[in-house]
Design a protein around this motif. Structure first.
Motif, mmCIF file in Angstrom:
data_model
loop_
_atom_site.group_PDB
_atom_site.id
_atom_site.type_symbol
_atom_site.label_atom_id
_atom_site.label_comp_id
_atom_site.label_asym_id
_atom_site.label_seq_id
_atom_site.Cartn_x
_atom_site.Cartn_y
_atom_site.Cartn_z
ATOM 1 N N UNK A 86 0.866 -1.192 -0.075
ATOM 2 C CA UNK A 86 -0.049 0.031 0.057
ATOM 3 C C UNK A 86 0.807 1.221 -0.126
ATOM 4 N N UNK A 87 0.200 2.369 -0.097
ATOM 5 C CA UNK A 87 1.016 3.718 0.055
ATOM 6 C C UNK A 87 -0.133 4.422 0.890
ATOM 7 N N UNK A 88 0.605 4.545 2.157
ATOM 8 C CA UNK A 88 -0.335 5.389 3.253
ATOM 9 C C UNK A 88 0.603 5.887 4.242
ATOM 10 N N UNK A 89 0.199 7.206 4.521
ATOM 11 C CA UNK A 89 1.087 7.922 5.481
ATOM 12 C C UNK A 89 1.367 7.164 6.773
ATOM 13 N N UNK A 90 2.345 7.274 7.160
ATOM 14 C CA UNK A 90 2.836 6.448 8.581
ATOM 15 C C UNK A 90 2.043 6.709 9.566
ATOM 16 N N UNK A 91 1.564 8.092 9.847
ATOM 17 C CA UNK A 91 0.850 8.557 10.812
ATOM 18 C C UNK A 91 -0.533 7.935 10.769
ATOM 19 N N UNK A 92 -0.857 7.188 9.735
ATOM 20 C CA UNK A 92 -2.201 6.553 9.662
ATOM 21 C C UNK A 92 -2.276 5.244 9.860
ATOM 22 N N UNK A 93 -1.134 4.411 10.325
ATOM 23 C CA UNK A 93 -1.066 3.199 10.549
ATOM 24 C C UNK A 93 -2.219 2.554 11.360
ATOM 25 N N UNK A 94 -2.664 3.402 12.054
ATOM 26 C CA UNK A 94 -3.927 2.849 13.055
ATOM 27 C C UNK A 94 -5.168 2.460 11.935
ATOM 28 N N UNK A 95 -5.151 3.128 11.121
ATOM 29 C CA UNK A 95 -6.210 2.671 9.969
ATOM 30 C C UNK A 95 -6.210 1.560 9.628
ATOM 31 N N UNK A 96 -5.058 0.804 9.440
ATOM 32 C CA UNK A 96 -5.092 -0.523 9.080
ATOM 33 C C UNK A 96 -5.560 -1.586 10.168
ATOM 34 N N UNK A 97 -5.556 -1.241 11.444
ATOM 35 C CA UNK A 97 -6.094 -2.032 12.662
ATOM 36 C C UNK A 97 -7.487 -1.803 12.641
ATOM 37 N N UNK A 98 -7.980 -0.444 12.578
ATOM 38 C CA UNK A 98 -9.481 -0.407 12.495
ATOM 39 C C UNK A 98 -10.085 -1.046 11.287
ATOM 40 N N UNK A 99 -9.336 -0.928 10.039
ATOM 41 C CA UNK A 99 -10.125 -1.568 9.093
ATOM 42 C C UNK A 99 -10.096 -3.007 9.215
ATOM 43 N N UNK A 100 -9.186 -3.840 9.903
ATOM 44 C CA UNK A 100 -9.229 -5.064 10.056
ATOM 45 C C UNK A 100 -10.124 -5.635 11.001
ATOM 46 N N UNK A 101 -10.163 -4.609 12.035
ATOM 47 C CA UNK A 101 -11.286 -5.065 13.247
ATOM 48 C C UNK A 101 -12.550 -4.896 12.787
ATOM 49 N N UNK A 102 -13.029 -3.812 11.869
ATOM 50 C CA UNK A 102 -14.095 -3.675 11.641
ATOM 51 C C UNK A 102 -14.634 -4.652 10.532
ATOM 52 N N UNK A 103 -13.655 -5.245 9.635
ATOM 53 C CA UNK A 103 -14.019 -6.267 8.489
ATOM 54 C C UNK A 103 -14.223 -7.420 9.087
ATOM 55 N N UNK A 104 -13.440 -7.988 10.129
ATOM 56 C CA UNK A 104 -13.628 -9.392 10.741
ATOM 57 C C UNK A 104 -14.888 -9.353 11.557
ATOM 58 N N UNK A 105 -14.988 -8.221 12.169
ATOM 59 C CA UNK A 105 -16.234 -8.134 13.191
ATOM 60 C C UNK A 105 -17.618 -8.113 12.476
ATOM 61 N N UNK A 106 -17.589 -7.538 11.293
ATOM 62 C CA UNK A 106 -18.946 -7.659 10.352
ATOM 63 C C UNK A 106 -18.879 -8.818 9.689
ATOM 64 N N UNK A 107 -17.876 -9.715 9.347
ATOM 65 C CA UNK A 107 -17.895 -10.773 8.685
ATOM 66 C C UNK A 107 -18.259 -11.901 9.636
#
Length: 270
Positions: free
Chosen positions: A83-104
């Motif tokens: 990916x190409x993501x600003x380092x300060x936004x690394x938390x977004x990957x964790x949020x995305x994963x938590x949300x995606x697995x929870x919804x699944x």
């Protein structure tokens, strides 16, 4: 406990008509850490989309340097993302994963929620957690390894819960085996990452916040009572403090980075 790779790959093929992440599975009975094993594969030339799955870790790691007890019978899975993501936004990957697995998992009739920032919660107990590690060039993340641990049949502490026992108690069979759980986890990771990278944090964050179990909970900060209000666009936890002598008087709001405050596993925390 040996996983059946063909079962997982077949289930993924059935569920994904247009794959977003090019999963390439590497299955192990036991590793020291799925994240560490995946980084080693990447250093040897493995492509993004490579996935490491194990049923035991001998040196599992959690967020902020915590040990992740990873006994036999759990699901321990790490996925490489380019990916190409600003380092300060690394938390977004964790949020995305938590949300995606929870919804699944919710689609499978498992009433999972999220405890900020990275825990999967079932019946107010910890079902799983997420550890995101990144490689940074300049100020940009160009590769990430997202590690997920989910309790299946493994022993858990008092604050934990495993999914197999919960399903038995509740007469639910929507996730019949560990291969199916691995499939659901991978679909959830893909679901969350696609939302983040294609639609952005402004779309993802309200969806993530909606599934938080902490909203409205009480929390003590330096012996003062506060209430969890939500999460900011920077990933900080928003806590509104109440004056210790008069609850009608509000002191300034506080914002906490992940790892700087503990929320526990009940309706209030210290």
């Amino acid at each position: 406990m040996r996983l059946n790779q063909e079962k997982i790959e077949t289930a993924l093929n059935v569920a994904r008509q247009q794959p977003y992440l090019p999963f390439s599975l590497h299955l192990y009975d036991r590793v020291n850490s799925t994240n560490q094993t995946l980084w080693q594969l990447l250093q040897s030339g493995a492509p993004s989309g490579t996935v490491v799955i194990a049923t035991q870790q001998t040196a599992g790691r959690g967020q902020w340097g915590h040990q992740w007890v990873s006994e036999t019978g759990g699901l321990y899975i790490s996925t490489a993302i380019a990916l190409d993501l600003a380092a300060i936004n690394s938390y977004q990957l964790t949020f995305a994963t938590a949300w995606g697995i929870t919804r699944q998992l919710q689609k499978c009739n498992i009433p999972v929620g999220i405890k900020w920032a990275n825990d999967l919660i079932l019946n107010k107990r910890k079902l799983g957690g997420i550890l995101t590690e990144t490689k940074i060039s300049g100020s940009t993340i160009n590769r990430a390894v997202i590690g997920v641990g989910i309790n299946w049949s493994n022993p858990v502490p008092e604050t934990g819960i495993n999914l197999q026992s919960w399903q038995t108690l509740n007469n639910i069979t929507s996730i019949p085996n560990l291969e199916n759980l691995a499939t659901q986890a991978l679909l959830g990771i893909e679901f969350g990452i696609e939302c983040l990278l294609e639609e952005g944090i402004d779309v993802l964050l309200p969806r993530y916040t909606h599934l938080l179990t902490n909203i409205g909970n009480s929390v003590y900060v330096e012996n003062h009572l506060g209430k969890v209000m939500g999460v900011t666009s920077s990933g900080y936890l928003h806590v509104r403090m109440e004056d210790s002598e008069s609850k009608s008087v509000r002191t300034p709001d506080f914002y906490f980075q992940p790892g700087t405050i503990s929320l526990g596993y009940s309706n209030s925390s210290n």
